[in-house]
Enzyme design. Structure first.
Site, PDB file in Angstrom:
ATOM      1  N   LYS A 121      47.910  36.552  52.598  1.00  0.00           N
ATOM      2  CA  LYS A 121      47.924  37.928  53.107  1.00  0.00           C
ATOM      3  C   LYS A 121      49.262  38.228  53.771  1.00  0.00           C
ATOM      4  O   LYS A 121      49.825  39.305  53.595  1.00  0.00           O
ATOM      5  CB  LYS A 121      46.789  38.139  54.114  1.00  0.00           C
ATOM      6  CG  LYS A 121      45.494  38.540  53.451  1.00  0.00           C
ATOM      7  CD  LYS A 121      44.446  38.902  54.488  1.00  0.00           C
ATOM      8  CE  LYS A 121      43.058  38.741  53.896  1.00  0.00           C
ATOM      9  NZ  LYS A 121      42.072  38.286  54.877  1.00  0.00           N
ATOM     10  N   LYS A 207      38.629  37.333  36.339  1.00  0.00           N
ATOM     11  CA  LYS A 207      37.532  37.323  37.305  1.00  0.00           C
ATOM     12  C   LYS A 207      37.289  38.737  37.846  1.00  0.00           C
ATOM     13  O   LYS A 207      38.250  39.440  38.170  1.00  0.00           O
ATOM     14  CB  LYS A 207      37.901  36.374  38.457  1.00  0.00           C
ATOM     15  CG  LYS A 207      36.868  36.315  39.546  1.00  0.00           C
ATOM     16  CD  LYS A 207      37.307  35.428  40.696  1.00  0.00           C
ATOM     17  CE  LYS A 207      36.309  35.598  41.832  1.00  0.00           C
ATOM     18  NZ  LYS A 207      36.425  34.650  42.904  1.00  0.00           N
ATOM     19  N   LYS A 210      37.484  43.649  42.987  1.00  0.00           N
ATOM     20  CA  LYS A 210      37.803  45.016  43.369  1.00  0.00           C
ATOM     21  C   LYS A 210      39.299  45.280  43.211  1.00  0.00           C
ATOM     22  O   LYS A 210      39.709  46.325  42.717  1.00  0.00           O
ATOM     23  CB  LYS A 210      37.379  45.210  44.826  1.00  0.00           C
ATOM     24  CG  LYS A 210      37.176  46.630  45.231  1.00  0.00           C
ATOM     25  CD  LYS A 210      36.471  46.714  46.577  1.00  0.00           C
ATOM     26  CE  LYS A 210      34.961  46.786  46.414  1.00  0.00           C
ATOM     27  NZ  LYS A 210      34.281  47.047  47.695  1.00  0.00           N
TER      28      LYS A 210
END
Ligand code: TRP
Length: 338
Positions: A121, A207, A210
């Site tokens: 991140k 996969k 979202k």
């Protein structure tokens, strides 16, 4: 220290209200189905972790509340029963914050800096040029907050995807460290990997996620499902109906295997022999998926159209969770002489 009397073991799991909050088939097959199976045999705490969402969405907090309601509706649509498990929003049970604070005091910074999800991140935010200021103390503390979620219920197991293994490890280490410093208080939570049936492919064959934009949502209406399946990737070398397909490389065939456990064998055979076309495959998959999703859509829409009922469900879940959380915090405060 004495465990609270209870015959059933406790499990906790959680999901973040990312984006609009709507959950997809990957969440459904990779996690929720397992939770639903476990809810009869365990005390299940199904958390919607809105504070975790703040670690990356602190600038657009308005959408988090509505997203939590979407997650709750999808939990219930998937079959979680508010009479059996506690379905609740993390921020409704303030004890999560208290335990997070206390655990943060015994967390070596090195532990959290090493967590792969944090590093990813951080790198992503830096890549986007969002600068050092977007990497917050809260983001670094993400796994400590997650440990608080779990330890607060003295959960012995945590049904999660494989990607959560590093977070779980920190929860276990924090349990050990707390117990060593202040006396036996927490059981070490075990990860219960929920994805072992395989990864659900998205419509592009990767996969389902979202962030890839390849997901079919529980909330998608019948036409949207039809459109997405129509766009789905099939065997790249199959140009004509008579070309042989390779079901292992076809997102439509893979989804069909998941949802049509009998019929897929014939369809895969026909596909390999080039006597079945992608159009037929897609039309059948659409019908199968809509058959599975229709009752779920109805349930989630009923709930979202009755906000007072959803409020009641979430309040009941939070009350149940708080009771267990408060009991744990009494032990924790006593152990730390607070
Ligand atoms: N980190 C988890 C995820 O991204 C969400 C989460 C937060 C969680 N707290 C939890 C999962 C506690 C299990 C238990 O999926």
């Amino acid at each position: 220290m004495q465990q609270q009397i209870s015959d059933k073991k406790r499990l906790l799991s959680g999901m973040q209200p990312t984006g609009t909050g709507a959950l997809h088939l990957g969440n459904l097959e990779g996690a929720l189905r397992t939770w639903v199976r476990l809810q009869d045999d365990y005390h299940m705490y199904c958390c919607i972790v809105d504070w975790h969402a703040l670690t990356t969405r602190y600038h657009d907090t308005e959408a988090i509340g509505p997203a939590c309601r979407q997650v709750a509706a999808d939990y219930i649509a998937a079959g979680l029963d508010p009479d059996k498990c506690a379905i609740f929003i993390q921020s409704h049970v303030k004890e999560h914050a208290e335990l997070h604070l206390l655990l943060s005091m015994i967390t070596p910074v090195g532990w959290v800096e090493r967590v792969p999800t944090y590093k990813e991140k951080r790198d992503l935010l830096q890549e986007r040029g969002e600068g050092d200021e977007s990497i917050s103390y809260g983001l670094l503390g993400y796994p400590v907050l997650q440990a608080a979620d779990i330890l607060l219920y003295r959960a012995t197991a945590v049904p999660v995807g494989r990607d959560q293994a590093a977070h779980l490890e920190i929860s276990r280490e924090l349990a050990r460290r707390f117990n060593r410093l202040y006396g036996e208080t927490f059981p070490e939570p075990q990860a219960l990997i929920t994805e072992d049936t395989g990864v659900v492919p998205g419509i592009d064959g990767r996969k389902m996620s979202k962030s890839y934009g390849n997901a079919i949502y529980i909330s998608d209406d019948a036409d949207t499902v039809a459109r997405k399946v129509k766009e789905a990737f099939t065997t790249p070398t199959k140009m004509r109906k008579s070309d042989p397909g390779v079901p292992e490389q076809c997102a439509v065939c893979q989804l069909r295997k998941l949802y049509d456990s009998q019929g897929y064998i014939t369809s895969w055979d026909e596909d390999r022999q080039g006597i079945r076309g992608c159009m037929q495959n897609k039309a059948e998959l659409t019908e199968i998926l809509n058959g599975v999703l229709e009752p779920m859509r109805r349930r989630r829409n009923d709930l979202l159209n009755d906000p007072a009922e959803l409020d009641r469900v979430l309040k009941r879940g939070a009350d149940k969770a708080r009771e267990a959380a408060e009991a744990t915090m009494k032990f924790v405060r006593a152990a730390m002489h607070l």
